[in-house]
Motif scaffolding. Structure first.
Motif, PDB file in Angstrom:
ATOM      1  N   ALA A 266      -5.381   7.940  16.991  1.00  0.00           N
ATOM      2  CA  ALA A 266      -4.561   7.807  18.187  1.00  0.00           C
ATOM      3  C   ALA A 266      -5.452   7.389  19.348  1.00  0.00           C
ATOM      4  O   ALA A 266      -6.623   7.759  19.401  1.00  0.00           O
ATOM      5  CB  ALA A 266      -3.856   9.125  18.502  1.00  0.00           C
ATOM      6  N   SER A 267      -4.881   6.586  20.275  1.00  0.00           N
ATOM      7  CA  SER A 267      -5.683   6.111  21.402  1.00  0.00           C
ATOM      8  C   SER A 267      -5.023   6.495  22.712  1.00  0.00           C
ATOM      9  O   SER A 267      -3.804   6.631  22.789  1.00  0.00           O
ATOM     10  CB  SER A 267      -5.837   4.587  21.349  1.00  0.00           C
ATOM     11  N   ILE A 309      -1.738   5.054  12.376  1.00  0.00           N
ATOM     12  CA  ILE A 309      -2.165   4.969  13.782  1.00  0.00           C
ATOM     13  C   ILE A 309      -0.945   5.032  14.692  1.00  0.00           C
ATOM     14  O   ILE A 309       0.181   4.814  14.242  1.00  0.00           O
ATOM     15  CB  ILE A 309      -2.965   3.669  14.059  1.00  0.00           C
ATOM     16  N   ASP A 310      -1.156   5.335  15.965  1.00  0.00           N
ATOM     17  CA  ASP A 310      -0.033   5.391  16.911  1.00  0.00           C
ATOM     18  C   ASP A 310       0.144   4.029  17.583  1.00  0.00           C
ATOM     19  O   ASP A 310      -0.678   3.126  17.411  1.00  0.00           O
ATOM     20  CB  ASP A 310      -0.252   6.509  17.947  1.00  0.00           C
ATOM     21  N   GLY A 311       1.229   3.903  18.354  1.00  0.00           N
ATOM     22  CA  GLY A 311       1.561   2.639  19.007  1.00  0.00           C
ATOM     23  C   GLY A 311       0.456   2.158  19.928  1.00  0.00           C
ATOM     24  O   GLY A 311       0.149   0.960  19.977  1.00  0.00           O
ATOM     25  N   ASN A 312      -0.151   3.073  20.639  1.00  0.00           N
ATOM     26  CA  ASN A 312      -1.204   2.695  21.583  1.00  0.00           C
ATOM     27  C   ASN A 312      -2.394   2.047  20.873  1.00  0.00           C
ATOM     28  O   ASN A 312      -2.974   1.076  21.360  1.00  0.00           O
ATOM     29  CB  ASN A 312      -1.657   3.951  22.354  1.00  0.00           C
ATOM     30  N   THR A 313      -2.724   2.551  19.684  1.00  0.00           N
ATOM     31  CA  THR A 313      -3.868   1.991  18.948  1.00  0.00           C
ATOM     32  C   THR A 313      -3.587   0.563  18.484  1.00  0.00           C
ATOM     33  O   THR A 313      -4.502  -0.245  18.324  1.00  0.00           O
ATOM     34  CB  THR A 313      -4.226   2.899  17.744  1.00  0.00           C
ATOM     35  N   CYS A 314      -2.265   0.237  18.304  1.00  0.00           N
ATOM     36  CA  CYS A 314      -1.902  -1.111  17.835  1.00  0.00           C
ATOM     37  C   CYS A 314      -2.234  -2.195  18.860  1.00  0.00           C
ATOM     38  O   CYS A 314      -2.379  -3.369  18.512  1.00  0.00           O
ATOM     39  CB  CYS A 314      -0.399  -1.201  17.579  1.00  0.00           C
ATOM     40  N   PRO A 325       5.298  -0.963  10.524  1.00  0.00           N
ATOM     41  CA  PRO A 325       5.914   0.067  11.368  1.00  0.00           C
ATOM     42  C   PRO A 325       6.663   1.083  10.516  1.00  0.00           C
ATOM     43  O   PRO A 325       7.412   0.709   9.608  1.00  0.00           O
ATOM     44  CB  PRO A 325       6.878  -0.724  12.259  1.00  0.00           C
ATOM     45  N   LEU A 326       6.447   2.343  10.774  1.00  0.00           N
ATOM     46  CA  LEU A 326       7.125   3.394  10.006  1.00  0.00           C
ATOM     47  C   LEU A 326       8.182   4.107  10.855  1.00  0.00           C
ATOM     48  O   LEU A 326       8.688   5.161  10.467  1.00  0.00           O
ATOM     49  CB  LEU A 326       6.102   4.417   9.490  1.00  0.00           C
ATOM     50  N   GLY A 327       8.463   3.572  12.024  1.00  0.00           N
ATOM     51  CA  GLY A 327       9.465   4.190  12.891  1.00  0.00           C
ATOM     52  C   GLY A 327       8.878   5.302  13.731  1.00  0.00           C
ATOM     53  O   GLY A 327       7.673   5.561  13.707  1.00  0.00           O
ATOM     54  N   ASP A 328       9.778   5.953  14.497  1.00  0.00           N
ATOM     55  CA  ASP A 328       9.333   7.032  15.373  1.00  0.00           C
ATOM     56  C   ASP A 328       9.328   8.359  14.632  1.00  0.00           C
ATOM     57  O   ASP A 328      10.212   8.643  13.838  1.00  0.00           O
ATOM     58  CB  ASP A 328      10.257   7.144  16.597  1.00  0.00           C
ATOM     59  N   VAL A 329       8.321   9.136  14.901  1.00  0.00           N
ATOM     60  CA  VAL A 329       8.218  10.458  14.269  1.00  0.00           C
ATOM     61  C   VAL A 329       8.053  11.507  15.371  1.00  0.00           C
ATOM     62  O   VAL A 329       7.272  11.310  16.307  1.00  0.00           O
ATOM     63  CB  VAL A 329       7.001  10.515  13.310  1.00  0.00           C
ATOM     64  N   LEU A 330       8.826  12.574  15.270  1.00  0.00           N
ATOM     65  CA  LEU A 330       8.660  13.676  16.221  1.00  0.00           C
ATOM     66  C   LEU A 330       7.742  14.716  15.591  1.00  0.00           C
ATOM     67  O   LEU A 330       8.103  15.369  14.620  1.00  0.00           O
ATOM     68  CB  LEU A 330      10.026  14.297  16.563  1.00  0.00           C
ATOM     69  N   ALA A 337       9.077  11.558  20.549  1.00  0.00           N
ATOM     70  CA  ALA A 337       8.753  10.936  19.268  1.00  0.00           C
ATOM     71  C   ALA A 337       7.692   9.864  19.486  1.00  0.00           C
ATOM     72  O   ALA A 337       7.609   9.263  20.550  1.00  0.00           O
ATOM     73  CB  ALA A 337      10.007  10.325  18.657  1.00  0.00           C
ATOM     74  N   VAL A 338       6.879   9.632  18.477  1.00  0.00           N
ATOM     75  CA  VAL A 338       5.776   8.688  18.572  1.00  0.00           C
ATOM     76  C   VAL A 338       5.966   7.590  17.530  1.00  0.00           C
ATOM     77  O   VAL A 338       6.320   7.870  16.382  1.00  0.00           O
ATOM     78  CB  VAL A 338       4.431   9.422  18.305  1.00  0.00           C
ATOM     79  N   ALA A 339       5.741   6.338  17.946  1.00  0.00           N
ATOM     80  CA  ALA A 339       5.811   5.221  17.005  1.00  0.00           C
ATOM     81  C   ALA A 339       4.598   5.278  16.083  1.00  0.00           C
ATOM     82  O   ALA A 339       3.472   5.364  16.548  1.00  0.00           O
ATOM     83  CB  ALA A 339       5.848   3.904  17.760  1.00  0.00           C
ATOM     84  N   VAL A 340       4.869   5.268  14.776  1.00  0.00           N
ATOM     85  CA  VAL A 340       3.779   5.386  13.811  1.00  0.00           C
ATOM     86  C   VAL A 340       3.654   4.101  13.002  1.00  0.00           C
ATOM     87  O   VAL A 340       4.659   3.510  12.605  1.00  0.00           O
ATOM     88  CB  VAL A 340       4.025   6.585  12.861  1.00  0.00           C
ATOM     89  N   TYR A 341       2.442   3.652  12.780  1.00  0.00           N
ATOM     90  CA  TYR A 341       2.184   2.438  12.007  1.00  0.00           C
ATOM     91  C   TYR A 341       1.199   2.751  10.896  1.00  0.00           C
ATOM     92  O   TYR A 341       0.238   3.491  11.098  1.00  0.00           O
ATOM     93  CB  TYR A 341       1.593   1.338  12.893  1.00  0.00           C
ATOM     94  N   ALA A 342       1.468   2.143   9.745  1.00  0.00           N
ATOM     95  CA  ALA A 342       0.486   2.227   8.669  1.00  0.00           C
ATOM     96  C   ALA A 342      -0.355   0.962   8.715  1.00  0.00           C
ATOM     97  O   ALA A 342       0.176  -0.132   8.920  1.00  0.00           O
ATOM     98  CB  ALA A 342       1.187   2.338   7.327  1.00  0.00           C
ATOM     99  N   VAL A 343      -1.651   1.119   8.569  1.00  0.00           N
ATOM    100  CA  VAL A 343      -2.534  -0.046   8.504  1.00  0.00           C
ATOM    101  C   VAL A 343      -2.543  -0.487   7.044  1.00  0.00           C
ATOM    102  O   VAL A 343      -2.942   0.271   6.159  1.00  0.00           O
ATOM    103  CB  VAL A 343      -3.950   0.307   8.994  1.00  0.00           C
ATOM    104  N   THR A 344      -2.065  -1.703   6.805  1.00  0.00           N
ATOM    105  CA  THR A 344      -1.836  -2.100   5.428  1.00  0.00           C
ATOM    106  C   THR A 344      -2.919  -2.969   4.833  1.00  0.00           C
ATOM    107  O   THR A 344      -3.174  -2.938   3.655  1.00  0.00           O
ATOM    108  CB  THR A 344      -0.494  -2.855   5.285  1.00  0.00           C
TER     109      THR A 344
END
Lengths: 351, 111
Positions: A266-267, A309-314, A325-330, A337-344
């Protein structure tokens, strides 16, 4: 206060013979080994030829005066580590202040009082000992470049807000692995694993500031700021996973257990600083961003993705890093809720 | 009249060690005339740097032995040197007289 000092090797630089004899005798009586030089130029040559723990430096000298020697030492990465006590006449206070501002450790006025001499020399040697320990500690957790920068700029225990990327990495099912094998094998596994992870993190200008059992925390962009801390942290994560694949191949060949890790990054704003006491402190980052990185790491078990990673790190990531993008997770303990991304995918690269 | 502050001198003896005080006195009595000669050279050649540095060294050593008057005279000359002012009157002659007294008294203090 009369703790016996470890005999240290000292250099006395003074153009005046009486001063040299008095200082040398006095320091020898206090158990130290003393070398002398008659002017600044000679002093510098001795400093470069031999190793000294401390230098006592006169200000007023021919050929090369105390200021010039002090400046030359402070510019030199090796000599910078030797504490310098300026020795001066009582009425040279302006010059002394200038020297201390430049970076001299302390000062003594002549004629030298033996009690003050002992106290200041011992205090400076003790500070040097602590700094040497610190340097060793820094080098364990950070690249030598970061360590040198920290030592050059010094640090205070007080914290401050900085923009950085925080990373957590943890081994999956470590308990099962450690229960299935010899304790010595478990420690060897951890040591090999950490060697690889530190390598990947340090190569991307990160600093590992916590290891606990099978988990580690690293920070990018602090204590030495760099603009691309997000990208560096993601590249480090990718390289960690790649190194782990190689590691697992070797483990498989030796019939040893393989490991998988989850990484969360997270950033954003973190509170960074040295926490502890003046004698024993570690560089620590705390705050919401750090908590979020820990939550993302835990979430890798649910999302079944190795790097989250979180949205800010993207933001501002290189195009060779793939994001899903994996959607928002609380997350637990969070109100939003935080936007979560998988680094693929991505090409791990150095620097 | 005593030119030596015995409190300072005894402290020096403690610092350097009884066995070294003799060598220290000899070194000073050997070196100081060179410093005085340099002060004079600086004065004759109007070289403020040489003048000031020699006065500075003499001041420092005089203070080390507790030769208070000698130190004060040397300090005064150092001040003249710093300002490149060579209008020092008879101060150097006075200093030489005081040095002779100091040298004699230090000689008697040798163990």
């Amino acid at each position: 206060m009369d703790t016996a000092p470890v005999p240290a090797k000292l250099l006395v630089v003074d153009d005046n013979k009486v001063n040299r004899i008095v200082l040398t005798r006095s320091l020898e009586k206090q158990g130290h080994v003393v070398e002398t030089a008659e002017n600044g130029a000679e002093g510098l040559i001795k400093l470069r030829e031999q190793s000294f723990d401390l230098m006592l430096l006169d200000i007023e000298m021919p050929v090369m005066d105390g200021f010039q020697v002090l400046e030359a030492c402070l510019k030199d990465v090796e000599l910078r580590q030797i504490p310098i006590i300026m020795t001066s006449a009582m009425d040279e206070l302006d010059a002394v202040v200038k020297c201390v501002e430049l970076g001299a450790e302390d000062y003594l006025s002549k004629p030298v009082n033996p009690i003050l001499l002992r106290a200041r020399v011992n205090a400076s040697l003790e500070k040097k000992r602590l700094r040497d320990q610190q340097r060793k500690l820094f080098r364990t957790f950070a690249t030598s470049a970061v360590a040198e920068e920290l030592l050059a700029k010094g640090f205070s225990l007080g914290g401050k807000y900085v923009e950085a990327s925080a990373m957590f990495a943890d081994i999956r099912n470590f308990t099962t692995i450690s229960e299935s094998q010899d304790p010595a094998d478990t420690i060897e596994l951890l040591n090999n694993y950490y060697a690889l992870m530190f390598d990947a993190i340090n190569k991307h200008a990160g600093i590992v500031n916590l290891i606990q059992g099978d988990g580690l925390m690293a920070v990018f962009g602090a204590p030495v700021w760099r603009e691309d801390h997000r990208e560096q942290s993601v590249y480090a994560a990718l390289q960690m996973q790649e190194l782990l694949q190689v590691f697992n191949q070797q483990q498989a060949e030796r019939n040893k257990p393989q490991i998988r890790i989850g990484i969360g990054i997270a950033s954003g704003q973190v509170i960074a600083g040295y926490a502890g006491t003046q004698d024993r402190a570690t560089y620590t980052c705390v705050g919401d961003t750090v908590n979020l990185a820990a939550r993302l790491e835990t979430h890798t078990k649910v999302a079944l993705k190795p790097i989250l990673i979180d949205g800010n790190t993207c933001q501002g990531l290189s195009s060779d890093i793939g994001l899903e993008p994996l959607g928002d997770v609380l997350f637990k303990g969070k109100t939003q809720a935080v936007a979560v991304y998988a680094v693929t995918r991505g090409e791990p690269h150095n620097g | 009249m005593s030119q030596i502050d015995m409190h300072v001198f005894n402290e020096l003896k403690d610092t350097a060690g009884e066995d070294f005080i003799g060598e220290l006195i000899d070194t000073f009595i050997d070196d100081a005339p060179n410093m005085i000669a340099q002060i004079r050279t600086g004065l004759e050649k109007q070289d403020a740097d040489v003048f000031r540095r020699a006065a500075h060294s003499l001041k420092s050593n005089a203070a080390t032995f507790g030769a208070t008057d000698l130190a004060a005279l040397a300090r005064e000359l150092e001040g003249f040197g710093r300002e490149a002012n060579f209008d020092i009157g008879d101060r150097l002659e006075k200093l030489e007289v005081v040095f002779q007294q100091v040298a004699g008294q230090l000689g008697n203090l040798k163990p």
